[in-house]
Structure formats: structure tokens, C-alpha cells
Design a protein around this motif. Structure first.
Motif, PDB file in Angstrom:
ATOM      1  N   SER A  79       6.320  68.223 -26.710  1.00 29.11           N
ATOM      2  CA  SER A  79       6.567  66.893 -27.391  1.00 29.11           C
ATOM      3  C   SER A  79       6.746  65.916 -26.240  1.00 29.11           C
ATOM      4  O   SER A  79       6.170  64.867 -26.136  1.00 29.11           O
ATOM      5  N   TRP A  84       7.788  59.215 -24.170  1.00 26.55           N
ATOM      6  CA  TRP A  84       8.615  58.674 -25.412  1.00 26.55           C
ATOM      7  C   TRP A  84       7.789  58.039 -26.545  1.00 26.55           C
ATOM      8  O   TRP A  84       8.237  58.539 -27.748  1.00 26.55           O
ATOM      9  N   GLU A  85       6.798  57.137 -26.523  1.00 31.18           N
ATOM     10  CA  GLU A  85       6.215  56.722 -27.569  1.00 31.18           C
ATOM     11  C   GLU A  85       5.132  57.784 -28.011  1.00 31.18           C
ATOM     12  O   GLU A  85       5.156  57.806 -29.462  1.00 31.18           O
ATOM     13  N   GLN A  88       7.265  60.003 -30.202  1.00 30.68           N
ATOM     14  CA  GLN A  88       7.563  59.379 -31.535  1.00 30.68           C
ATOM     15  C   GLN A  88       6.365  59.749 -32.651  1.00 30.68           C
ATOM     16  O   GLN A  88       6.735  59.775 -33.574  1.00 30.68           O
ATOM     17  N   ASP A  89       5.214  59.137 -31.947  1.00 30.06           N
ATOM     18  CA  ASP A  89       4.004  59.363 -32.929  1.00 30.06           C
ATOM     19  C   ASP A  89       3.766  60.563 -33.463  1.00 30.06           C
ATOM     20  O   ASP A  89       3.241  60.875 -34.742  1.00 30.06           O
ATOM     21  N   VAL A  91       6.151  62.940 -34.097  1.00 31.38           N
ATOM     22  CA  VAL A  91       7.000  63.272 -35.099  1.00 31.38           C
ATOM     23  C   VAL A  91       6.677  62.598 -36.374  1.00 31.38           C
ATOM     24  O   VAL A  91       6.754  62.952 -37.454  1.00 31.38           O
ATOM     25  N   ARG A  92       6.208  61.317 -36.234  1.00 40.93           N
ATOM     26  CA  ARG A  92       5.992  60.616 -37.419  1.00 40.93           C
ATOM     27  C   ARG A  92       4.651  61.079 -38.202  1.00 40.93           C
ATOM     28  O   ARG A  92       4.760  61.156 -39.328  1.00 40.93           O
ATOM     29  N   SER A 103      11.289  66.147 -37.047  1.00 43.73           N
ATOM     30  CA  SER A 103      11.831  65.843 -35.383  1.00 43.73           C
ATOM     31  C   SER A 103      11.415  66.772 -34.561  1.00 43.73           C
ATOM     32  O   SER A 103      10.347  67.632 -35.100  1.00 43.73           O
ATOM     33  N   PHE A 107      13.497  65.281 -28.947  1.00 40.62           N
ATOM     34  CA  PHE A 107      14.546  64.477 -29.657  1.00 40.62           C
ATOM     35  C   PHE A 107      15.824  65.080 -30.090  1.00 40.62           C
ATOM     36  O   PHE A 107      16.854  64.232 -29.956  1.00 40.62           O
ATOM     37  N   HIS A 111      19.333  63.567 -29.429  1.00 41.73           N
ATOM     38  CA  HIS A 111      20.595  63.280 -30.426  1.00 41.73           C
ATOM     39  C   HIS A 111      21.974  64.085 -30.168  1.00 41.73           C
ATOM     40  O   HIS A 111      23.048  63.688 -30.401  1.00 41.73           O
ATOM     41  N   ALA A 142      15.477  57.459 -23.128  1.00 42.54           N
ATOM     42  CA  ALA A 142      16.579  57.589 -24.155  1.00 42.54           C
ATOM     43  C   ALA A 142      17.655  56.723 -23.691  1.00 42.54           C
ATOM     44  O   ALA A 142      18.561  56.701 -24.571  1.00 42.54           O
TER      45      ALA A 142
END
Length: 243
Positions: A79, A84-85, A88-89, A91-92, A103, A107, A111, A142
Motif C-alpha cells: 500500500s 499517500w494519495e 488512499q485511491d 483503499v477507496r 483500509s 493506514f 491511525h 501523515a
């Protein structure tokens, strides 16, 4: 019963998850589906290929049939190598395909560090230096302060899976730094579930490991909190107030 869905690449340290499930000691079920690892190499191009939407989507239907309430891509390097971007893509797209909260282990580390309320971390990575540096870059994106990164230079997950407690402890000691408030060991191919309390006692600070934070992240997505001291400080913390 809360059912957690994990997509795990190949076969390395997946036996950590039944151990974690047992240590949770609650009505938690971990459903794990293996994805195609492709080429087993801690190399950026191979790691990016391992986490493509097609590879992840192939295991989603099985998790849905099992009744999973959330899904986590149980792979750190597969991942964060997307940045970073890009992560995120990833996971989306997984959430859209799965039709449930999603997730990844990368990430999960972010968290979990925030949950502990710390900002300065040390990293002990099994990966080669270039891949370990990408993880540090992800953490910095992050907003975390990475004070040191130790690379073990392992070229493949299969080799990391052979490590036992002496090797894991040696990496943790070598990676630790006096300024670090927590130590991160980011490889889901590394067995760590049995060593968490020993690691934290040895270092005198919270230790976050890939398989540990992956399960914690899945619980977070489902709104569950379980007190399980044998899984380290992360599983004994009171919830922080989210601003």
C-alpha cells in the motif's frame, strides 16, 4: 459476533491471525482470504503489482459471503509504495468493490500511532533500504516524525516469515531510538503476535507491528474496542477524543 475481513497476500505469517483472534477473547471472528502475491520480492515494481485493484477484488466476494463487516488490505508495503494519495485511491477502490468500510495496514499504522497519542516514531523494517524509506515518507506525509529507520535488507516475504523471536527482538533493539515514543515493525510477513509483550517490556515503550495494527484497524472500522493486554499497549488504551 463481529466479523473482520482481511485480504492477505500469499502465505507467510498468516498464523499470527488465529493467535490474535484467540487473544482478543471476545466475540470477534477474523476471516482471512489469501490474495495472489505474484512475484515475492520486496521491490517497488513487484509490490505495486501485488496491490492492484484486480488482485484485491478477487478475494472480496469470499469475504462478503463470510459476513465481513469491514475489510483491510493486510499488507504494508503493498500500500505505501503507491504513496499517500495512491494508497488512499487503493483503499477507496477496495471499499467501493467490497461495499463496506476498507483500509490497509499502512493506514492502520498511522491511525494506531495517533491512537497512542505519540508523534515521534522509530521504524524497524525488514525491507531493503529504498522500500523502508518509502514507508518513512508515507508516515511523514501523515504528519508523523520519523526519527530513525533501520533496514534489515530482506528481499522477500518468505525470508521474513522464517524469523523468530531472537531476530525480531534484534531488529527492534537496533531500530529503537531514545527520542522515539513508539517503535513500528511494518511487515505482515513477520511473525510478531507472540512477542508483543516481550518487545514492549524490552524497549519500555509501545511497539506497533503489522499484523497487530491490521486487526486493530479492522476493529476500528467496525466501531469495536477490545481490551487485550497481551496484544500490547494499543489494545489497552482508552479511546482518544477525536477533534
Amino acid at each position: 459476533m463481529t466479523a473482520l475481513g482481511l485480504l492477505y497476500p500469499g502465505h507467510s505469517a498468516e498464523d499470527d491471525y488465529p493467535r490474535i483472534e484467540q487473544l482478543l477473547g471476545s466475540d470477534i471472528r477474523i476471516d482471512l482470504v489469501h490474495t495472489d502475491i505474484g512475484e515475492d520480492a520486496h521491490r517497488v515494481d513487484a509490490l505495486r503489482e501485488m496491490g492492484t485493484p484486480e488482485r484485491l477484488a478477487s478475494g472480496v466476494q469470499e469475504l462478503r459471503h463470510a459476513g465481513a463487516e469491514a475489510v483491510v488490505w493486510a499488507c504494508t508495503s503493498g500500500s505505501f509504495v503507491h504513496g499517500w494519495e495512491g494508497a488512499q485511491d487503493q483503499v477507496r477502490a477496495l471499499a467501493q468493490t467490497a461495499g463496506m468500510p476498507a483500509s490497509s495496514t499502512s493506514f492502520a499504522f498511522v491511525h494506531a500511532v495517533r491512537e497512542l497519542g505519540v508523534g515521534r516514531v522509530a521504524v524497524g523494517a525488514t525491507y531493503p533500504q529504498d522500500v523502508a524509506t518509502l514507508f518513512a515518507d508515507f508516515l511523514r506525509a501523515a504528519g508523523l516524525d520519523v526519527v530513525t529507520v533501520k533496514s534489515a535488507g530482506i528481499a522477500a516475504a518468505a525470508e521474513a516469515a522464517t524469523w523468530g523471536e531472537p531476530e525480531v527482538l534484534a531488529l527492534a533493539r537496533a531500530a529503537d531510538h531514545p527520542d522515539a515514543e513508539a517503535l513500528l515493525l511494518p511487515d505482515t510477513a513477520l511473525h510478531t503476535a507472540a512477542y508483543l509483550t516481550t518487545l514492549e517490556k524490552e524497549l519500555g515503550k509501545p511497539v506497533l507491528t503489522a499484523n497487530q495494527v491490521t486487526v486493530w484497524e479492522a476493529l476500528r472500522l467496525t466501531g469495536r474496542r477490545v481490551n487485550a493486554p497481551e496484544l500490547g499497549a494499543l489494545f489497552t488504551k482508552e479511546p482518544l477524543v477525536q477533534v
